[in-house]
Each structure stands twice: as structure tokens, then as C-alpha cells.
Design a protein around this motif. Structure first.
Motif, PDB file in Angstrom:
ATOM      1  N   PRO A 157       1.259  -0.946  -0.266  1.00 36.88           N
ATOM      2  CA  PRO A 157      -0.108   0.066  -0.222  1.00 36.88           C
ATOM      3  C   PRO A 157       1.345   1.134  -0.055  1.00 36.88           C
ATOM      4  CG  PRO A 157      -0.325  -1.270   1.702  1.00 36.88           C
ATOM      5  CD  PRO A 157       0.322  -2.470   1.205  1.00 36.88           C
ATOM      6  N   ASP A 158       2.303   1.707   0.198  1.00 39.94           N
ATOM      7  CA  ASP A 158       2.993   2.323   0.389  1.00 39.94           C
ATOM      8  C   ASP A 158       4.037   2.382  -1.231  1.00 39.94           C
ATOM      9  OD1 ASP A 158       2.315   2.705   2.972  1.00 39.94           O
ATOM     10  OD2 ASP A 158       4.156   1.307   3.809  1.00 39.94           O
ATOM     11  N   HIS A 159       3.028   1.822  -1.984  1.00 44.36           N
ATOM     12  CA  HIS A 159       3.538   1.927  -3.532  1.00 44.36           C
ATOM     13  C   HIS A 159       3.076   2.746  -4.197  1.00 44.36           C
ATOM     14  CE1 HIS A 159       6.825   0.720  -6.844  1.00 44.36           C
ATOM     15  NE2 HIS A 159       5.307   0.453  -6.881  1.00 44.36           N
ATOM     16  N   ARG A 160       3.538   3.955  -4.292  1.00 45.57           N
ATOM     17  CA  ARG A 160       2.786   4.931  -4.721  1.00 45.57           C
ATOM     18  C   ARG A 160       3.365   5.232  -6.189  1.00 45.57           C
ATOM     19  NH1 ARG A 160      -0.291   6.999  -0.393  1.00 45.57           N
ATOM     20  NH2 ARG A 160       0.647   6.893   1.927  1.00 45.57           N
ATOM     21  N   ALA A 161       4.272   4.858  -6.802  1.00 46.81           N
ATOM     22  CA  ALA A 161       4.673   5.241  -7.737  1.00 46.81           C
ATOM     23  C   ALA A 161       5.535   4.310  -8.888  1.00 46.81           C
ATOM     24  CB  ALA A 161       5.024   6.560  -8.373  1.00 46.81           C
ATOM     25  N   VAL A 162       5.276   4.249 -10.406  1.00 45.56           N
ATOM     26  CA  VAL A 162       5.768   3.586 -10.503  1.00 45.56           C
ATOM     27  C   VAL A 162       7.860   3.915 -10.344  1.00 45.56           C
ATOM     28  CG1 VAL A 162       6.371   1.958 -12.635  1.00 45.56           C
ATOM     29  CG2 VAL A 162       3.850   1.633 -11.689  1.00 45.56           C
ATOM     30  N   ARG A 163       9.000   3.292 -10.945  1.00 40.98           N
ATOM     31  CA  ARG A 163       9.883   3.300 -11.246  1.00 40.98           C
ATOM     32  C   ARG A 163      10.605   2.711 -12.539  1.00 40.98           C
ATOM     33  NH1 ARG A 163      14.664   2.715  -9.402  1.00 40.98           N
ATOM     34  NH2 ARG A 163      16.500   5.318  -9.664  1.00 40.98           N
ATOM     35  N   ASP A 164      10.335   3.714 -13.827  1.00 45.11           N
ATOM     36  CA  ASP A 164      11.307   2.794 -14.772  1.00 45.11           C
ATOM     37  C   ASP A 164      12.396   3.583 -15.331  1.00 45.11           C
ATOM     38  OD1 ASP A 164       9.269   1.823 -15.602  1.00 45.11           O
ATOM     39  OD2 ASP A 164       7.758   3.043 -16.867  1.00 45.11           O
ATOM     40  N   VAL A 165      13.285   2.323 -16.074  1.00 49.19           N
ATOM     41  CA  VAL A 165      14.915   2.971 -15.644  1.00 49.19           C
ATOM     42  C   VAL A 165      14.929   2.532 -17.180  1.00 49.19           C
ATOM     43  CG1 VAL A 165      16.874   2.478 -14.894  1.00 49.19           C
ATOM     44  CG2 VAL A 165      15.328   2.459 -12.964  1.00 49.19           C
ATOM     45  N   TYR A 166      15.697   3.163 -17.969  1.00 47.56           N
ATOM     46  CA  TYR A 166      16.226   2.849 -19.109  1.00 47.56           C
ATOM     47  C   TYR A 166      17.720   3.502 -19.151  1.00 47.56           C
ATOM     48  CZ  TYR A 166      11.698   4.004 -20.708  1.00 47.56           C
ATOM     49  OH  TYR A 166      10.227   3.906 -21.568  1.00 47.56           O
ATOM     50  N   TYR A 167      17.880   2.350 -20.165  1.00 47.94           N
ATOM     51  CA  TYR A 167      19.368   2.398 -20.576  1.00 47.94           C
ATOM     52  C   TYR A 167      19.458   2.427 -21.810  1.00 47.94           C
ATOM     53  CZ  TYR A 167      20.530   1.447 -16.022  1.00 47.94           C
ATOM     54  OH  TYR A 167      20.821   1.519 -13.855  1.00 47.94           O
ATOM     55  N   THR A 168      20.483   2.769 -22.833  1.00 42.86           N
ATOM     56  CA  THR A 168      20.722   2.461 -23.610  1.00 42.86           C
ATOM     57  C   THR A 168      22.661   2.560 -24.300  1.00 42.86           C
ATOM     58  OG1 THR A 168      21.212   5.366 -24.824  1.00 42.86           O
ATOM     59  CG2 THR A 168      18.870   4.507 -24.465  1.00 42.86           C
ATOM     60  N   LEU A 169      23.061   2.847 -25.026  1.00 45.72           N
ATOM     61  CA  LEU A 169      23.983   2.708 -25.706  1.00 45.72           C
ATOM     62  C   LEU A 169      24.136   4.625 -25.822  1.00 45.72           C
ATOM     63  CD1 LEU A 169      24.713  -0.397 -28.214  1.00 45.72           C
ATOM     64  CD2 LEU A 169      25.491  -0.349 -25.711  1.00 45.72           C
ATOM     65  N   LYS A 170      26.097   4.434 -25.909  1.00 48.79           N
ATOM     66  CA  LYS A 170      25.563   5.699 -26.567  1.00 48.79           C
ATOM     67  C   LYS A 170      25.415   6.229 -28.271  1.00 48.79           C
ATOM     68  CE  LYS A 170      27.076   8.520 -22.731  1.00 48.79           C
ATOM     69  NZ  LYS A 170      28.130   8.549 -22.314  1.00 48.79           N
ATOM     70  N   GLY A 171      24.928   6.755 -28.237  1.00 52.66           N
ATOM     71  CA  GLY A 171      24.702   7.360 -29.656  1.00 52.66           C
ATOM     72  C   GLY A 171      22.793   7.121 -29.831  1.00 52.66           C
ATOM     73  N   GLU A 172      22.366   6.285 -28.993  1.00 51.61           N
ATOM     74  CA  GLU A 172      20.637   5.525 -28.923  1.00 51.61           C
ATOM     75  C   GLU A 172      20.328   5.342 -28.506  1.00 51.61           C
ATOM     76  OE1 GLU A 172      20.532   3.600 -31.511  1.00 51.61           O
ATOM     77  OE2 GLU A 172      22.473   2.631 -32.576  1.00 51.61           O
ATOM     78  N   GLU A 173      20.219   7.122 -27.924  1.00 48.06           N
ATOM     79  CA  GLU A 173      19.142   7.523 -26.692  1.00 48.06           C
ATOM     80  C   GLU A 173      18.230   8.129 -27.133  1.00 48.06           C
ATOM     81  OE1 GLU A 173      23.463   9.262 -25.754  1.00 48.06           O
ATOM     82  OE2 GLU A 173      22.601   9.210 -27.353  1.00 48.06           O
ATOM     83  N   TRP A 174      17.458   8.354 -28.417  1.00 57.45           N
ATOM     84  CA  TRP A 174      16.558   8.293 -29.329  1.00 57.45           C
ATOM     85  C   TRP A 174      15.542   7.594 -28.934  1.00 57.45           C
ATOM     86  CZ3 TRP A 174      14.421   5.139 -32.639  1.00 57.45           C
ATOM     87  CH2 TRP A 174      15.746   4.262 -33.094  1.00 57.45           C
ATOM     88  N   ARG A 175      15.933   5.990 -28.746  1.00 58.20           N
ATOM     89  CA  ARG A 175      14.706   4.794 -28.884  1.00 58.20           C
ATOM     90  C   ARG A 175      14.315   5.637 -27.305  1.00 58.20           C
ATOM     91  NH1 ARG A 175      16.896   0.711 -31.845  1.00 58.20           N
ATOM     92  NH2 ARG A 175      18.349   1.093 -32.979  1.00 58.20           N
ATOM     93  N   ILE A 176      14.443   5.860 -25.927  1.00 57.42           N
ATOM     94  CA  ILE A 176      13.936   6.122 -24.671  1.00 57.42           C
ATOM     95  C   ILE A 176      12.843   7.144 -25.053  1.00 57.42           C
ATOM     96  CG2 ILE A 176      14.449   7.035 -23.061  1.00 57.42           C
ATOM     97  CD1 ILE A 176      16.789   6.585 -22.848  1.00 57.42           C
ATOM     98  N   PRO A 177      12.771   7.733 -25.596  1.00 55.67           N
ATOM     99  CA  PRO A 177      11.746   8.557 -26.488  1.00 55.67           C
ATOM    100  C   PRO A 177      10.263   7.886 -27.227  1.00 55.67           C
ATOM    101  CG  PRO A 177      13.256   9.780 -27.001  1.00 55.67           C
ATOM    102  CD  PRO A 177      14.112   9.357 -26.001  1.00 55.67           C
ATOM    103  N   ALA A 178      11.314   7.371 -27.574  1.00 56.21           N
ATOM    104  CA  ALA A 178      10.620   6.747 -28.915  1.00 56.21           C
ATOM    105  C   ALA A 178       9.735   5.669 -28.075  1.00 56.21           C
ATOM    106  CB  ALA A 178      11.321   5.854 -29.703  1.00 56.21           C
ATOM    107  N   MET A 179       9.839   4.619 -27.395  1.00 55.21           N
ATOM    108  CA  MET A 179       9.477   3.799 -26.193  1.00 55.21           C
ATOM    109  C   MET A 179       8.716   4.530 -25.597  1.00 55.21           C
ATOM    110  SD  MET A 179       9.478   0.408 -26.369  1.00 55.21           S
ATOM    111  CE  MET A 179      10.920  -0.151 -25.928  1.00 55.21           C
ATOM    112  N   ASN A 180       8.973   5.751 -24.808  1.00 55.19           N
ATOM    113  CA  ASN A 180       8.025   6.191 -23.783  1.00 55.19           C
ATOM    114  C   ASN A 180       6.654   6.396 -24.843  1.00 55.19           C
ATOM    115  OD1 ASN A 180       8.732   6.785 -21.488  1.00 55.19           O
ATOM    116  ND2 ASN A 180      10.288   7.952 -21.838  1.00 55.19           N
ATOM    117  N   LEU A 181       6.769   7.584 -25.757  1.00 51.93           N
ATOM    118  CA  LEU A 181       5.758   7.127 -27.291  1.00 51.93           C
ATOM    119  C   LEU A 181       4.886   6.415 -27.282  1.00 51.93           C
ATOM    120  CD1 LEU A 181       4.265   9.827 -28.624  1.00 51.93           C
ATOM    121  CD2 LEU A 181       5.359   8.850 -30.638  1.00 51.93           C
TER     122      LEU A 181
END
Length: 328
Positions: A157-181
Motif C-alpha cells: 500500500p505504500d507503493h505510490r509510484a512506478v519507477r522506470d529505468v532506461y539504459y541505451t548504448l551511447k548514440g542510441e538515446e533516441w530510443r527512449i522517447p520513442a519507447m515512451n511514446l
């Protein structure tokens, strides 16, 4: 005498994955429980994972003639784990290496472009953060508040938020906003989103082709909750004329959860209905399941003819015909 199939694995704390595994059969669960001192009241069916020390491993090797020797790898940081092999579907049965639990070495090898963890365990995060500090990976963290409608289903019941952690290879950062979308579309998951997600993670086209075809065959497609009901000969003819895009307007049907790992139990539904000639498998979104199928979360549910059009309007994909037989 109780039996079971188990897997011993050597887990590399640097690569953060299993690097050696063996499968063995246990002819007496009580004997295994005595070796690892498992609490039979808490886990009588061995559904958990157990850390095995050298003495326990030696006893397992001797009692069950296993011959598992991770020390021969000569690696400094290894843990040995024991798990019971799961019935039915298993990632080990897939004809390619599924990224799950192999994310770190696949990223270091350049084969995986993106890793996503929800409520990541601290030790896992530390293993990946080492490579962020070395400049090989990029990391982003997102917090999402749990909506009030889902709070009754939260274990803590104390768990109030979900924490998503993303890792990419350097130069592949665009994949994170694409996945969120992709996850924010809000129109319900389907095989097209599954393919896009696989592409962002770094799976090959043939791997995604196999996965989608396998899911279609095993559970009626990707996205939604699978259900089944019996149909008589007239109902089957009606579905054929409708192109298998709707359930027939029967007087009353009994709907069951469809479990692809329980074919015998599923086929029993057909045997119980003397007028039935097949099972119809269909899928609804979780939201529609809660709205249209009240009561026990596992069913079965009695559906009247007046409710069937509403169900048909919210089907996730075509209706599949299972276990066809000749009309009685």
C-alpha cells in the motif's frame, strides 16, 4: 513419491546473467528441501529461487547425480541459483536468445540497443550503472504515479509510484522517447506495437516474426486477455459467415479464461457440453474484461445473448476455432 525438473545456474555478478546452466530431475522433493533447508509451508511447490552455497551444491550433486561444477569457470564473482522448471511456456524454448536476464552482456556486445526496467532491483541497477559511469551507457529514470483505480490491486500500500529505468548504448538515446511514446498511445497493445517495441530493443526481424506468430498460435494474439466458450454447429456456421470476426448470438454462453498451458482442462469444457462442436477463443482488453465480466476474476462467467454484441464491439482480434469435432 513427488518429482520435478529443476535448473541449477551459475550467475555472473559482473555480466549480470547466467553463464552456465544444467537441468536435472528430482525424484523426491523432500530430499531436496532437506538439503537447501527450504520452508515447505512457505513454498511447498518450489516456485521461488534459491541461492545455493558450496556445501548445498555438493549435496545436490551427490544426491541427484548432477555434476554441476561452476568452479571450473575460474571466475571470481559467481552465485549459484536453483529454480524449478516451469510448466508450459518457457523463454528457454524460444529458438533465439531472448534478451530477458541477458540485457547487460547483449548491450556490451552491441546486439541490444535499449534496456527497460520497471521498479528495478538495486543490485541490478548497480550492475548497469557501472557502465554508465564508464561512459558506455546512457541512463534515464521516469516516475509514474499509480492511478487511484489501480491502488486496490497494489501488493504494497505504500507503493505510490512506478519507477522506470532506461539504459541505451551511447548514440542510441533516441530510443527512449520513442519507447515512451509507444507506451503512451493509450489505444491498447497489439502486434504492431509489439514489433515496434522489439525493434527498439534490438531484436532481429525474423525473431519478431517468430514471436508474433507463436503468440498468435498459443494465446490468440498479442494484447488483451484470452477467453474461450463452447459453440454448437449453428454457432460455428454463423462465425464462418461472419469471417470469424464476432461471437455468435447464442441464447447464453459460459465464458472461461483461456490458459494456453492447460490444454487438457480447456478441452474438458468442450466435453462437458454435449451440443458443442468447438471452442471459440477471443480476446478482450483488461479494461473491457473488468467492465463486461463481473465477479470472480477467474470465472467462469454466464453471458446472456443481450451482452454478446457489446463483447463483439470490443474484440481485440479475430475469433479462433479450437478443438473442432463432428456435430453430435
Amino acid at each position: 513419491m513427488s518429482q520435478g525438473s529443476f535448473i541449477l545456474s551459475a550467475f555472473d555478478l559482473n555480466l549480470w546473467c547466467s553463464i552456465l546452466e544444467t537441468r536435472f530431475t528430482v525424484d523426491d522433493l523432500g530430499a531436496l528441501q532437506a538439503i537447501i533447508d527450504a520452508d515447505i509451508d512457505d513454498d511447498p511447490d518450489f516456485t521461488g529461487f534459491y541461492s545455493i552455497d558450496p556445501g548445498e551444491l555438493n549435496d545436490i550433486n551427490q544426491r541427484f547425480n548432477v555434476g554441476f561444477d561452476p568452479a571450473s569457470l575460474n571466475l571470481p564473482e559467481i552465485e549459484v541459483w536453483l529454480e524449478r522448471e516451469r510448466k508450459g511456456r518457457s523463454l528457454r524454448d524460444v529458438p533465439y536468445l531472448v534478451h530477458t536476464n541477458f540485457e547487460l552482456p547483449l548491450m556490451l556486445d552491441g546486439r541490444k540497443k535499449l534496456a527497460r526496467f520497471t521498479d528495478i532491483l538495486p543490485r541490478t541497477e548497480e550492475a548497469f550503472d557501472r557502465w554508465v559511469e564508464k561512459g558506455l551507457f546512457h541512463k534515464e529514470v521516469f516516475l509514474k504515479r499509480i492511478p487511484p483505480s489501480l491502488k486496490p490491486y497494489v501488493i504494497d500500500p505504500d507503493h505510490r509510484a512506478v519507477r522506470d529505468v532506461y539504459y541505451t548504448l551511447k548514440g542510441e538515446e533516441w530510443r527512449i522517447p520513442a519507447m515512451n511514446l509507444l507506451w503512451k498511445t493509450g489505444v491498447g497493445w497489439n502486434q504492431h506495437f509489439e514489433r515496434l517495441e522489439g525493434m527498439l530493443f534490438g531484436y532481429e526481424d525474423w525473431e519478431m516474426d517468430w514471436w508474433i506468430a507463436h503468440r498468435n498460435e498459443q494465446s490468440g494474439g498479442i494484447g488483451g486477455v484470452p477467453f474461450c466458450c463452447t459453440v454448437d454447429s449453428e454457432g460455428l456456421k454463423w462465425m464462418e459467415l461472419a469471417g470469424f470476426k464476432a461471437l455468435p448470438p447464442l441464447h447464453k454462453i459460459q465464458v472461461h479464461i483461456y490458459d494456453p498451458d492447460e490444454d487438457i482442462a480447456t478441452a474438458a469444457f468442450l466435453a462437458e457440453d454435449e451440443s458443442a462442436v468447438a471452442l471459440a477463443r477471443f480476446k478482450l482488453s483488461l479494461e473491457m474484461r473488468r467492465k463486461l465480466l463481473d465477479g470472480d476474476a477467474r470465472g467462469p462467467w454466464q453471458i446472456n445473448r443481450e451482452q454478446i454484441p457489446e463483447i463483439n464491439r470490443h474484440l481485440k482480434r479475430q475469433v479462433d476455432v479450437l478443438f473442432p469435432r463432428s456435430a453430435p
